[in-house]
Design a protein around this motif. Structure first.
Motif, short mmCIF file in Angstrom:
data_model
loop_
_atom_site.label_atom_id
_atom_site.label_comp_id
_atom_site.label_asym_id
_atom_site.label_seq_id
_atom_site.Cartn_x
_atom_site.Cartn_y
_atom_site.Cartn_z
N LYS A 1 0.88 -1.22 0.15
CA LYS A 1 0.01 -0.13 -0.02
C LYS A 1 0.80 1.37 -0.08
CE LYS A 1 -3.42 2.24 2.92
NZ LYS A 1 -4.13 2.44 4.19
N LEU B 1 -1.90 7.69 0.19
CA LEU B 1 -3.25 7.56 -0.78
C LEU B 1 -4.07 8.53 -0.43
CD1 LEU B 1 -3.84 3.95 -1.24
CD2 LEU B 1 -2.99 5.30 -2.75
N TRP C 1 -8.58 0.61 -0.78
CA TRP C 1 -7.53 -0.38 -0.72
C TRP C 1 -7.96 -1.24 0.54
CZ3 TRP C 1 -2.71 -1.07 -3.06
CH2 TRP C 1 -1.66 -1.93 -2.52
N ARG C 2 -8.39 -0.85 1.62
CA ARG C 2 -8.94 -1.58 2.66
C ARG C 2 -10.02 -2.35 2.31
NH1 ARG C 2 -13.16 -1.29 5.99
NH2 ARG C 2 -13.90 0.82 5.05
N THR D 1 -10.99 -3.62 -0.79
CA THR D 1 -10.58 -4.41 -1.50
C THR D 1 -10.01 -5.75 -0.66
OG1 THR D 1 -10.31 -2.70 -3.27
CG2 THR D 1 -9.32 -5.00 -4.06
N ASN D 2 -8.96 -5.39 -0.02
CA ASN D 2 -8.32 -6.25 0.64
C ASN D 2 -9.41 -7.29 1.53
OD1 ASN D 2 -5.84 -5.53 -0.40
ND2 ASN D 2 -5.16 -4.44 1.32
N SER E 1 -2.56 -3.64 -8.51
CA SER E 1 -2.20 -2.31 -7.65
C SER E 1 -3.27 -1.26 -7.86
CB SER E 1 -0.85 -2.06 -7.68
OG SER E 1 -0.03 -2.97 -7.44
N ARG F 1 -6.85 -2.34 -6.35
CA ARG F 1 -6.81 -2.30 -5.19
C ARG F 1 -6.70 -0.62 -4.59
NH1 ARG F 1 -1.76 -5.97 -3.05
NH2 ARG F 1 -2.83 -5.82 -1.11
N ARG F 2 -6.52 0.27 -5.33
CA ARG F 2 -6.49 1.65 -4.77
C ARG F 2 -7.72 2.51 -5.54
NH1 ARG F 2 -1.24 4.76 -6.61
NH2 ARG F 2 -2.35 6.38 -6.05
#
Length: 305
Positions: free
Chosen positions: A37, A41, A49-50, A52-53, A106, A109-110
């Protein structure tokens, strides 16, 4: 009669093997890890990101395993018997598609969904080109003979673009064909796809414009993760058909087969967002996106393009 024989002989002639030799080759010797990460961001991207993970841990793990298999697979080209310029033609394109797909992961995820589209198209072209080279390796060889010469007038090295695009390889693959069409349309300044990226939930009455939207979107994540798995599967299939350049043992081949089976099982889920071919009432071929939604609690939409 003599003329016909001459033509036949010319068709049978092959381009001489490349004049270069493989020198200073490096391969990936360690496990491939997806980038972590970024520390700075924006708030929406950090939340994406949170989420998606949390929601896509299985997909991320499956893709990371696929990238590791690709990395180890490509490293077999370092074998002395495989280390030649024909192998380099395939590996040159594979190295680019590998990093492109890792970068796409990547971005998902963001929350950078719209930024993945040109990269998805690029990855399809790179993988399709590898398949094309299986029957057109002389095009690569020809380029190696023409490139890297000194051009006297400009006093520059003649790099030669070496234009190559295997449209037939993409068009003949039912999965690549759909991904390429959709990613091309979505990556260009077309109004319909653009509205999906910047005005989620737009309709005939309202257009909720959000500049630089990076908020989590389950539909985009499902769609693009699915595309990446298809590309990973295609790359592994393709490389298994090139044993002279990428020699593997039975144990590793079995690991690849098991991984592909896991991808097939994931892709069989009809509840995820995906794009399919659709023929409208006039017989015109179109694309339809199903199960599109931003949050788990949202109603699933069907969008026709």
């Amino acid at each position: 009669m003599h003329e016909n024989n001459s033509d036949l002989q010319n068709l049978e002639l092959q381009i001489a093997k490349s004049p270069q030799r493989i020198s200073g080759m490096r391969v990936l010797k360690e496990q491939w890890q997806l980038p972590g990460k970024p520390s700075d961001l924006p708030a929406d991207a950090a939340d994406a990101w949170r989420q998606t993970n949390f929601n896509f841990a299985e997909e991320i793990k499956l893709l990371e395993n696929g990238f590791n298999l690709e990395a180890r697979f490509s490293a077999t080209a370092y074998t002395l018997s495989a280390r030649n310029m024909d192998m380099a033609g395939f590996t040159t394109l594979w190295a680019r598609s590998f990093l492109t797909c890792s970068d796409i992961t990547s971005l998902i995820r963001r929350g950078g969904y719209q930024s993945t589209m040109p990269l998805i198209r690029q990855a399809v072209e790179l993988i399709g080109a590898q398949e094309g080279l299986t029957n057109e390796i002389d095009i690569w060889r020809s380029w190696t003979h023409e490139a890297f010469n000194q051009e006297s007038e400009s006093r520059a090295i003649e790099q030669k673009v070496g234009h190559y695009f295997s449209g037939e390889s993409i068009a003949s693959d039912p999965d690549l064909k759909i991904i390429y069409k959709a990613a091309s349309d979505f990556g260009r300044p077309n109004f319909g796809p653009s509205a999906l990226f910047v005005a989620n939930g737009a309709n005939r009455v309202r257009y909720p414009l959000v500049f630089a939207d990076q908020a989590f979107h389950i539909g985009w994540a499902e769609l693009i993760f699915g595309w990446l798995m298809i590309l990973n599967r295609k790359q592994l299939h393709l490389s298994m058909h090139l044993p002279n350049f990428f020699p593997i043992d039975k144990e590793f081949k079995q690991r690849i087969i098991q991984h592909i089976e896991s991808i097939n099982e994931y892709l069989s889920n009809d509840q995820r967002c995906k794009i399919e071919e659709y023929e409208d009432k006039t017989g015109r071929p179109r694309l339809i996106m199903v199960n599109f939604r931003r949050q788990m609690s949202d109603q699933r939409s069907r969008l026709l393009f």
